[in-house]
Scaffold this active site. Structure first.
Site, PDB file in Angstrom:
ATOM      1  N   GLU A  66      -9.364   0.799  -4.191  1.00 24.97           N
ATOM      2  CA  GLU A  66     -10.339  -0.139  -3.870  1.00 24.97           C
ATOM      3  C   GLU A  66     -11.142   0.251  -2.803  1.00 24.97           C
ATOM      4  OE1 GLU A  66      -7.149  -0.947  -4.071  1.00 24.97           O
ATOM      5  OE2 GLU A  66      -7.020  -2.882  -5.052  1.00 24.97           O
ATOM      6  N   CYS A  94      -4.592  -6.229  -3.208  1.00 19.04           N
ATOM      7  CA  CYS A  94      -4.038  -6.686  -2.192  1.00 19.04           C
ATOM      8  C   CYS A  94      -4.831  -7.726  -1.382  1.00 19.04           C
ATOM      9  CB  CYS A  94      -3.423  -5.714  -1.264  1.00 19.04           C
ATOM     10  SG  CYS A  94      -4.376  -4.822  -0.558  1.00 19.04           S
ATOM     11  N   CYS A  97      -7.734  -5.597   0.370  1.00 21.27           N
ATOM     12  CA  CYS A  97      -8.980  -5.158  -0.512  1.00 21.27           C
ATOM     13  C   CYS A  97      -9.514  -6.403  -1.025  1.00 21.27           C
ATOM     14  CB  CYS A  97      -8.290  -4.329  -1.698  1.00 21.27           C
ATOM     15  SG  CYS A  97      -7.500  -2.875  -0.878  1.00 21.27           S
TER      16      CYS A  97
HETATM   17 ZN    ZN Z   1      -5.215  -2.872  -1.256  1.00 22.00          ZN
END
Ligand code: ZN
Length: 155
Positions: A66, A94, A97
């Site tokens: 990302e 996550c 990101c």
């Molecule tokens: Zn990430």
């Protein structure tokens, strides 16, 4: 109760089309022995950014798919905001990101498979920009299968 604005409309075919392209990015990561996660950023039916996980190559824990895709998209448009853009990513982002996506003010995030452990959704606070709409589960099986084959190979 979810903190997030989940999209309930069916924008099916187009999302599948772009998720396939994100999977192509994930394949590139797999070919380089990186954890196979891929991402693309689309604006008005044009791909303006792409990326795949490169944490091993760069020895950089922030080099997630990302992050690569955001940087590549902002370079394409010459601005830091990604309003009217959609991020397609093969695995649920996550918290890092998700946090980065907040700063881009991206309008939409579409992910493939859930990531129960490291994904941001179960972390319980709203990390996305209030304008960001979320959609999950697009080609989830294919996205998850790529991760499973990677980790199976390593055992
Ligand atoms: Zn990430």
């Amino acid at each position: 109760m979810s903190f997030y604005n989940f999209e309930d409309t069916d924008s099916g075919e187009q999302d599948i089309h772009y998720m396939k392209l994100a999977l192509e990015e994930a394949k590139k990561a797999l070919a380089e022995d990186e954890i196979p996660i891929g991402a693309i950023v689309v604006s008005k039916n044009r791909i303006i950014g792409r990326g795949y996980n490169l944490t091993e190559r760069f020895n950089d824990v922030t080099a997630h798919a990302e992050m690569q895709a955001f940087t590549s998209a902002t370079q394409t448009i010459g601005g830091k905001y990604l309003k009217d853009c959609t991020l397609y990513v093969t695995i649920e982002p996550c918290v890092m990101c998700a946090g980065a996506s907040y700063w881009t003010q991206i309008s939409r995030i579409v992910y493939g498979a859930r990531e129960e452990k490291r994904g941001f959704i179960s972390k319980g606070s709203n990390l996305l920009h209030p304008k960001t709409v979320l959609k999950g589960g697009v080609m989830a099986e294919e996205c998850a299968a790529m991760m499973k084959s990677f980790f199976a190979k390593r055992r």
